[in-house]
Design an enzyme around this catalytic site. Structure first.
Site, mmCIF file in Angstrom:
data_model
loop_
_atom_site.group_PDB
_atom_site.id
_atom_site.type_symbol
_atom_site.label_atom_id
_atom_site.label_comp_id
_atom_site.label_asym_id
_atom_site.label_seq_id
_atom_site.Cartn_x
_atom_site.Cartn_y
_atom_site.Cartn_z
ATOM 1 N N GLU A 99 0.863 -1.178 0.000
ATOM 2 C CA GLU A 99 0.000 0.000 0.000
ATOM 3 C C GLU A 99 0.896 1.224 0.000
ATOM 4 O O GLU A 99 1.730 1.397 0.899
ATOM 5 C CB GLU A 99 -0.909 0.034 1.225
ATOM 6 C CG GLU A 99 -1.820 1.257 1.241
ATOM 7 C CD GLU A 99 -2.670 1.345 2.499
ATOM 8 O OE1 GLU A 99 -3.353 2.376 2.650
ATOM 9 O OE2 GLU A 99 -2.643 0.410 3.312
ATOM 10 N N CYS A 128 -1.238 8.648 4.457
ATOM 11 C CA CYS A 128 -1.294 8.219 3.060
ATOM 12 C C CYS A 128 -2.574 8.700 2.392
ATOM 13 O O CYS A 128 -2.605 8.925 1.182
ATOM 14 C CB CYS A 128 -1.213 6.692 2.978
ATOM 15 S SG CYS A 128 0.319 5.994 3.595
#
Length: 979
Positions: free
Chosen positions: A772, A806
């Site tokens: 990720e 993120c």
């Protein structure tokens, strides 16, 4: 004396609802005869039904188009958004979208037989007009109108609806300025001498200091206008004079418990200007109610002002506070206001209302995982609480002057029954545009005639500012169970409509926040940072952590290549026995770990604040996220990894079994050193793998504590090892080891590609990589969006966690028609952020993780200063921030305007926002799909925010986006696993 800052005035807002209701029941039921209430109220109801309110009154509108219907929802959305849309093309798209979702041409009757012929005819006419309007509009948002009406039809329909919404606004706004409102109030008072008004200058909470100053000017202007209307002389008494209601959150951009001292230092002097002017005019001034998390703060402000009133205007009795009966602490609040009045030898007014923020209160409690709701979930509990508050108010006379605001006939009659038992003055209140028929009958009742003054709570301001207020009133009174909704419904008989609230339901009407995700997965319990007790728990945990650090000086030893050489074979050898452990047992280990982590939330939050420089809100949220991961993966493993029987030929028994792969290397980042670390490790373990956990170099203590907790919960030491060290040495060594059967990584795209390349070069079985990585996350805003809601979402998404998420917002794309408004508001909101030590509860933006991160972000900012236009920059650290050990790592939040989307070439991992305008004069410029295409072309993004009131547009944009998560009309961070 007021309580100390760390001493709560009131009991916990999250007590079990039935316990609170039971405590209220006996004192009220002992003195109130509900049969007498029904006898008194029934003729009022029948008279209102015989002479119903006009079609445009709120109760009639709710009956004609209930909010539970597609028609009612469509009209509410048009009322909320249409007047503020500045460009005609978007207004057309909004109108077509909303009217297209409702069946205004249905033959189903919407009016009741009890309504007047005029009301029935008006209702049918309105439905026919709306149905005809649909024919003149595009069939889909963005389509061309039918050819016959291309030049005239659609714009004419939109213009007519704009006019209609404005006329609707006129029913709920007494005047568009205070002079017009005073004129209207004078006309009403001439017809009914017992009628008086409380003027509310329309406006919601301030986002900027400029907002706060503008609202302050409006309130001061209203007070002075009332004094001028009295010929400059003081009124005879505050009870008989008109008054002004003020919203505290409109007068300070950070009216929050976390900024308590700032509020007391700056807001109280500002408010004193208003209070002093009202005292000189001898009118009443009421502080309106706010959400439950601000209640203690409101009482602090109220008492601070009472201290000044006692010194400078002790004879004035017009200072007041609104109390919301739907809060579980309502009766305690009444008693606290009485204590304040007694302590300062004042007479204060109290406006008792049912409440106005129920949906928001419920959602906040669910999102924070609180033990219970701060408001009653049963309507009859709210009505019971109202009567208990009324009894308390009447009992505190003459220190308190009760003002009972309600449209409920049963409540009005019950208040009158209670009032007859006390020798106390009081008044009733209603909203302008509502309840006129009810109070017509109340004031004409021979038993009450001339004895019950009524005050009208009257909004004042431009119609476009009415929208948020009107929608709140619609939501508050539009529920199917509300009295206002049922009053005009002849199918609801009088015994049902006037049923007694003097009863207690044993359970909540909603699942408690704990049960939000079902019985198999409890929602992680959280803490309420607005509650003094919860802040004290966190302070104690921080003190204990510092004491332990000073005593033991704990450190996490660095791993070496030899540790990998010895550790990976051992993990490989231990894998088989762990994989043979039944999945139910592995899942039980994760659940025990989740329960233990939940119980130790304050300690882990303190560790995150100390090592990762998290603010307290972010730290608490991260611990809860880790708990959610443990419970979610336990639940998923039991469902997914269970042996699955398969079909087959006669005589065969076929099964599908899933097994662990072996050793999983889990490499986690520093920005979520507990949640992501725990999520990676827990998922790998519960699937039967052994784990080599490699945390970020900056946050090893968090990881070490997490591993210790997992071992204590039952994870064998042999199947979970911690490897702490540099990524290019220890991380690379773990990935390259021949025993590694899988890699889970969260971090930069560049490092993920290095891992991918390294795995591809290995001999043996192919090793999967679960990665990720970040990206340029964008938010797309059209001109139907509410600017205040957009700015709230932007501030939360771009600057929370100092932009080190993120999922954080990096690029804001705002429609040119509202860009100036949004940017101005963003500028002011950014200036209101507090930058500093993460350990302080009033810090909004803490330091970055380390010097390297700070230098990298500052280099990007220096480049943007040369290439873009600065919008605003947060205030630099002040002297209080010298206590912060990482002062050099503090980077003030900043926003720039750039010319094109493709100028945003890479993710800046910090509190930096770039803004671009879109839309224009070209026929397809307002579509937004072209913007989505440009966002997609940036490469990849984890999240996308969309702000639009056009439902079809939101769906089309979401389908076109190539991102992980899409959020509509909210912030775009803080996702919960599986939700």
């Amino acid at each position: 004396m007021p309580p100390a800052p760390d001493t709560p005035r009131l009991p916990s807002p999250h007590r079990p609802e039935h316990e609170v209701a039971n405590a209220l029941l006996a004192p009220v039921s002992e003195v109130l005869d509900w049969s007498a209430v029904v006898a008194q109220g029934s003729p009022w109801v029948q008279a209102v039904r015989d002479q119903p309110a006009p079609f445009w009154a709120l109760e009639s509108l709710l009956h004609e188009y209930p909010l539970s219907s597609a028609e009612g929802l469509a009209l509410m959305r048009l009322a909320e958004a249409l007047l503020r849309v500045p460009d005609s093309r978007t207004a057309l798209a909004l109108t077509a979208d909303q009217l297209g979702r409702a069946a205004f041409d249905s033959d189903a009757p919407r009016t009741s037989a009890s309504e007047s012929l005029a009301a029935q005819a008006f209702g049918r006419l309105s439905a026919q007009a709306l149905a005809l309007s649909k024919k003149f509009l595009p069939t889909e948002p963005g389509d061309e109108p039918p050819r016959l009406w291309q030049r005239l039809g659609a714009p004419t329909v939109v213009a007519a609806l704009v006019r209609g919404v404005s006329l609707l606004g006129g029913q709920f706004v007494l005047g568009q300025d205070i002079q017009a409102a005073l004129k209207a109030a004078a006309q009403s008072r001439a017809a009914e001498p017992l009628l008086r008004h409380s003027f509310d200058m329309l406006g919601e909470g301030a986002r900027t200091e400029a907002d706060a100053q503008r609202y302050l000017g409006a309130y001061l202007g209203a007070v002075r206008a009332l004094q001028q209307a009295q010929g400059g002389a003081p009124a005879e008494s505050p009870e008989t004079a008109h008054g002004v209601s003020i919203k505290l959150s409109a007068l300070h951009p950070r009216y929050e418990e976390s900024h308590r001292q700032q509020v007391l230092d700056h807001l109280v002097p500002r408010l004193w200007n208003l209070v002093e002017a009202a005292a000189q005019a001898n009118i009443n001034l009421t502080l309106d109610a706010e959400e439950s998390e601000r209640l203690e703060l409101s009482l602090d402000v109220f008492e601070a002002l009472c201290q000044r009133v006692a010194r400078h205007a002790p004879a004035w009795g017009g200072f007041g506070l609104a109390v919301q009966a739907y809060q579980t602490r309502a009766v305690a609040t009444v008693h606290e206001v009485a204590r304040i009045a007694q302590a300062h030898q004042l007479r204060c007014m109290v406006r008792l209302v049912k409440g106005a923020y129920w949906d928001g209160e419920i959602k906040r409690a669910q999102e924070l995982g609180l033990p219970g709701y701060p408001v009653f979930t049963h309507k009859h509990h709210t009505d019971l609480s109202y009567l208990a508050c009324a009894q308390a108010l009447l009992g505190h006379a003459p220190r308190l002057y009760p003002q009972f605001a309600t449209h409920n006939v049963g409540t009005i009659a019950a208040v009158w029954q209670l009032a007859r038992q006390h020798d106390a003055l009081f008044e009733m209140q209603r909203l302008h545009g509502m309840g006129e028929g009810v109070y017509r009958e109340v004031m004409n009742d021979p038993a009450l005639r001339g004895r019950v003054p009524v005050r009208v709570y009257a909004p004042v301001g431009p119609y476009r500012d009415l929208l948020a207020y009107l929608v709140r009133r619609l939501l508050e009174n539009g529920a199917n169970a509300s009295f206002v909704h049922q009053l005009t419904d002849a199918q609801v008989d009088l015994p049902t409509l006037l049923s007694s609230p003097l009863r207690v339901s044993p359970t909540s009407a909603l699942p408690l926040p704990r049960a939000l995700y079902g019985a198999q997965r409890p929602n992680a319990l959280g803490l309420d940072l607005a509650a003094v007790e919860d802040r004290q728990r966190l302070r104690r945990a921080l003190q204990a952590l510092h004491a332990e650090s000073e005593r033991l000086a704990p450190s996490v030893p660095w791993s070496t290549p030899d540790d990998i050489a010895d550790g990976l074979p051992a993990l490989h050898a231990a894998h088989t026995a762990w994989d043979d452990t039944p999945v139910t047992e592995r899942a039980a280990v994760l659940r025990r770990a989740g329960d233990t982590l939940e119980a130790r939330l304050p300690a882990f939050a303190a560790l995150l604040v100390t090592e990762a420089h998290k603010t307290w809100g972010d730290a608490v949220a991260e611990v809860r996220e880790a708990v959610d991961f443990l419970r979610y993966y336990a639940q998923q493993a039991e469902q997914t990894l269970a042996t699955l029987p398969l079909p087959g030929p006669v005589g065969e028994h076929n099964e599908l079994r899933l097994r662990g792969r072996g050793v999983f290397v889990c490499i986690s980042p520093w920005n979520f050193p507990l949640a992501i670390f725990m999520g990676q490790v827990a998922a790998a373990l519960v699937c039967g793998n052994s784990v080599a956990a490699k945390p970020a170099e900056q946050t090893p203590r968090v990881a070490a504590q997490a591993v210790a907790l997992l071992h204590q919960a039952g994870v064998p030491n042999a199947v979970l090892h911690l490897f702490h060290g540099a990524g290019d040495e220890i991380g690379a060594g773990l990935v390259a080891d021949r025993h590694t059967a899988g890699v889970c990584f969260t971090g930069s795209t560049a490092v993920a590609r290095l891992i991918q390349h390294q795995l591809a070069l290995k001999d043996g079985p192919l090793v999967p990589l679960i990665a990720e990585t970040g990206g340029v996350n964008a938010m797309l805003v059209d001109s139907t969006a509410l600017p205040e809601q957009v700015v709230d979402a932007v501030m939360h998404s771009a600057f929370r966690s100092a932009g080190q998420r993120c999922s954080a917002l990096r690029l804001l794309c705002v429609h040119s028609a509202i860009a100036d408004t949004v940017i101005d508001m963003l500028r002011g909101a950014l200036h209101a952020l507090r930058l500093g030590d993460a350990r302080a509860f009033d810090t909004d933006v803490g330091p970055l993780i380390d010097a390297e991160a700070s230098e990298t972000v500052r280099a990007h900012i220096a480049r943007l200063r040369r290439q873009a236009v600065l919008i605003a920059e947060g205030h630099p650290a002040d002297e209080r921030d010298t206590r912060c050990a990482q002062t050099a790592w503090l980077v003030p939040p900043i926003a720039f305007e750039v010319g094109r989307i493709d100028e945003v070439r890479e993710e800046i991992f910090g509190p930096v926002l770039q803004v671009v305008r879109w839309g224009g004069d070209a026929p397809d410029s307002d579509d937004g799909l072209a913007v989505i295409a440009q966002i997609n072309a940036l490469g990849h993004g984890l999240t996308l925010g969309l702000h639009t009131r056009i439902d079809g547009r939101a769906q089309r944009w979401a389908r076109a986006a190539r991102v992980g998560n899409v959020y509509v009309n909210r912030n775009m961070v803080g996702a919960v696993v599986g939700v």
